[in-house]
Design a protein around this motif. Structure first.
Motif, PDB file in Angstrom:
ATOM      1  N   UNK A 106       5.435  -2.937   6.080  1.00 50.93           N
ATOM      2  CA  UNK A 106       6.637  -3.079   6.654  1.00 50.93           C
ATOM      3  C   UNK A 106       6.500  -2.286   6.901  1.00 50.93           C
ATOM      4  N   UNK A 107       6.981  -1.575   6.417  1.00 50.85           N
ATOM      5  CA  UNK A 107       8.187   0.209   7.140  1.00 50.85           C
ATOM      6  C   UNK A 107       7.087   0.926   8.155  1.00 50.85           C
ATOM      7  N   UNK A 108       5.218   0.712   8.289  1.00 54.21           N
ATOM      8  CA  UNK A 108       5.083   1.629   8.722  1.00 54.21           C
ATOM      9  C   UNK A 108       4.157   0.824   9.572  1.00 54.21           C
ATOM     10  N   UNK A 109       4.778   0.986  11.236  1.00 59.02           N
ATOM     11  CA  UNK A 109       4.419   0.814  12.619  1.00 59.02           C
ATOM     12  C   UNK A 109       2.749   0.750  12.741  1.00 59.02           C
ATOM     13  N   UNK A 110       1.827   0.524  13.086  1.00 57.91           N
ATOM     14  CA  UNK A 110       1.043  -0.053  14.053  1.00 57.91           C
ATOM     15  C   UNK A 110       0.425   1.228  14.916  1.00 57.91           C
ATOM     16  N   UNK A 111      -1.489   1.763  14.671  1.00 60.45           N
ATOM     17  CA  UNK A 111      -1.015   2.718  15.827  1.00 60.45           C
ATOM     18  C   UNK A 111      -2.645   2.702  16.026  1.00 60.45           C
ATOM     19  N   UNK A 112      -3.357   1.310  16.088  1.00 59.23           N
ATOM     20  CA  UNK A 112      -4.766   1.618  16.345  1.00 59.23           C
ATOM     21  C   UNK A 112      -4.580   0.454  16.759  1.00 59.23           C
ATOM     22  N   UNK A 260       6.108  -3.242  24.069  1.00 55.84           N
ATOM     23  CA  UNK A 260       6.817  -2.922  22.414  1.00 55.84           C
ATOM     24  C   UNK A 260       6.810  -4.316  21.717  1.00 55.84           C
ATOM     25  N   UNK A 261       7.351  -5.322  21.649  1.00 56.70           N
ATOM     26  CA  UNK A 261       6.945  -6.780  21.314  1.00 56.70           C
ATOM     27  C   UNK A 261       6.051  -6.367  20.462  1.00 56.70           C
ATOM     28  N   UNK A 262       4.986  -5.885  21.248  1.00 56.48           N
ATOM     29  CA  UNK A 262       3.553  -6.181  19.581  1.00 56.48           C
ATOM     30  C   UNK A 262       3.985  -4.670  18.499  1.00 56.48           C
ATOM     31  N   UNK A 263       4.599  -3.750  19.260  1.00 49.37           N
ATOM     32  CA  UNK A 263       4.747  -2.440  18.452  1.00 49.37           C
ATOM     33  C   UNK A 263       5.417  -2.637  17.406  1.00 49.37           C
ATOM     34  N   UNK A 264       6.370  -3.774  17.518  1.00 47.51           N
ATOM     35  CA  UNK A 264       7.346  -4.035  16.669  1.00 47.51           C
ATOM     36  C   UNK A 264       6.099  -4.627  15.416  1.00 47.51           C
ATOM     37  N   UNK A 265       6.113  -5.151  16.072  1.00 46.12           N
ATOM     38  CA  UNK A 265       5.461  -6.606  15.217  1.00 46.12           C
ATOM     39  C   UNK A 265       4.112  -5.438  14.082  1.00 46.12           C
ATOM     40  N   UNK A 266       3.252  -5.521  14.834  1.00 51.60           N
ATOM     41  CA  UNK A 266       1.881  -4.662  13.952  1.00 51.60           C
ATOM     42  C   UNK A 266       2.275  -3.815  13.151  1.00 51.60           C
ATOM     43  N   UNK A 267       1.850  -3.905  12.341  1.00 51.69           N
ATOM     44  CA  UNK A 267       1.988  -3.100  10.776  1.00 51.69           C
ATOM     45  C   UNK A 267       0.196  -2.197  10.325  1.00 51.69           C
ATOM     46  N   UNK A 268       0.937  -1.154   9.850  1.00 54.64           N
ATOM     47  CA  UNK A 268      -0.378  -0.161   9.491  1.00 54.64           C
ATOM     48  C   UNK A 268      -0.804  -0.347   8.285  1.00 54.64           C
ATOM     49  N   UNK A 269      -0.989  -1.637   8.057  1.00 55.52           N
ATOM     50  CA  UNK A 269      -1.559  -2.081   6.314  1.00 55.52           C
ATOM     51  C   UNK A 269      -3.025  -0.901   6.320  1.00 55.52           C
ATOM     52  N   UNK A 290      -1.501  -5.601   0.028  1.00 52.96           N
ATOM     53  CA  UNK A 290      -1.254  -5.001   1.361  1.00 52.96           C
ATOM     54  C   UNK A 290      -1.856  -5.665   2.015  1.00 52.96           C
ATOM     55  N   UNK A 291      -3.632  -6.297   1.488  1.00 50.61           N
ATOM     56  CA  UNK A 291      -4.366  -7.112   2.182  1.00 50.61           C
ATOM     57  C   UNK A 291      -3.860  -8.114   3.027  1.00 50.61           C
ATOM     58  N   UNK A 292      -2.952  -8.757   1.827  1.00 51.81           N
ATOM     59  CA  UNK A 292      -3.091 -10.196   2.534  1.00 51.81           C
ATOM     60  C   UNK A 292      -2.230  -9.485   3.275  1.00 51.81           C
TER      61      UNK A 292
END
Length: 320
Positions: A106-112, A260-269, A290-292
């Motif tokens: 949850x503390x790492x924002x998605x980049x992909x 912006x909304x998507x960037x805030x919600x998606x994570x770098x799992x 993490x997988x969950x």
């Protein structure tokens, strides 16, 4: 109606089919988890290559100069998100290894794949492409400090830059460079049209690979999983509201606001999973946590693709 139009019209059903097929493969053939896990980066890379082809280099270059969007994305992900995570983890009791898995994701924002999902909802993909290097660098620097604040200095040491940099190179730099090189080819326009037609199948394939590779890891850990699913689901709900509020405060237009909304919600799992797998035996449950988050988020993104365009729309646009 063209094949591309048919695929786009039925994309949500196709994505749900990919999720279901992945779950079925993972449950029926657990031994396939290894090969499928090795296929995650190639599948994501192909998806992002196709995504980047839809965003001309000139538009990406212009997005780097959009200080308002980039500043808002960084503020949401590294100021607001930690406060939201602190609130969510304060109201549930999680053992240390489970809490670490929640924090890593949850503390790492998605980049992909945030770029692809945002694009499906009418978000501005070029801005997210421009934001990716900043988000990656910021999370490499911020995650040790945030872990120290949440769980103490001894666990901050588990974070290494290597997995982050590897993912950045394979999932952002390489596909982006190939896409820009393709633009310069005489056949670049034809390749771009083909890639556009392949977007929906590539997304479905990615969902199948991710889910199929990770479902076996959940076996026997259902108590821990049950504890974190509400946290992950609540995060998606809260961040949708936070994202809409941030759009209004920043004055972003519709496409930028949706991104912006998507960037805030998606994570770098998918990027932090190697970190979780490398933890000591006492943290054997952390990768499953993490997988969950990956599974909850993938379902959540299918909902976001439908809901976010209604939450962030032009004034006076009817909401169906």
């Amino acid at each position: 109606m063209s094949t591309v139009e048919v695929l786009e019209r039925h994309q949500v059903a196709i994505y749900l089919g990919g999720l279901g097929a992945g779950a079925a493969v993972g449950l029926a053939w657990p031994d396939a988890a290894g090969p499928l896990e090795r296929a995650i980066y190639p599948a994501l890379g192909a998806l992002l290559y196709a995504t980047f082809l839809q965003v001309p280099f000139t538009k990406v270059a212009a997005a780097f100069r959009d200080g308002r969007f980039l500043g808002t994305v960084l503020a949401v992900n590294f100021v607001v998100v930690p406060l939201v995570v602190a609130g969510l983890t304060a109201v549930v009791s999680l053992e240390r290894a489970v809490l670490l898995g929640v924090l890593l994701t949850l503390l790492t924002p998605c980049i992909d794949y945030v770029i692809a999902f945002s694009g499906l909802a009418g978000g501005d993909s070029r801005r997210l492409v421009a934001a990716a290097p900043l988000l990656m660098l910021a999370q490499v620097l911020a995650l040790p400090l945030l872990l120290w604040l949440f769980v103490g200095p001894e666990l901050a040491d588990v974070v290494e830059a290597g997995p982050f940099l590897e993912a950045f190179g394979l999932l952002v730099v390489l596909p982006l460079a190939l896409a820009w090189a393709t633009e310069a080819l005489p056949a670049g326009a034809a390749v771009t049209r083909t890639a556009s037609a392949a977007m929906v199948p590539l997304m479905a394939l990615t969902l199948l690979v991710v889910v199929g590779s990770q479902v076996p890891a959940l076996d026997g850990r259902y108590d821990e999983i049950a504890a974190v699913v509400p946290v992950y689901a609540a995060f998606l709900v809260v961040m949708a509201l936070v994202g809409v509020a941030a759009v209004r405060l920043s004055g972003l237009e519709v496409a930028g606001g949706r991104a912006l909304v998507f960037s805030g919600a998606t994570r770098n799992s998918l990027v932090v999973l190697p970190l979780a797998l490398a933890l000591p035996a006492a943290y054997a449950v952390t990768p499953a946590v993490v997988v969950t988050q990956t599974l909850v988020e993938l379902v959540g993104m299918l909902v976001y693709v439908r809901v976010v365009p209604r939450l962030v729309s032009e004034p006076g646009t009817p909401r169906r």
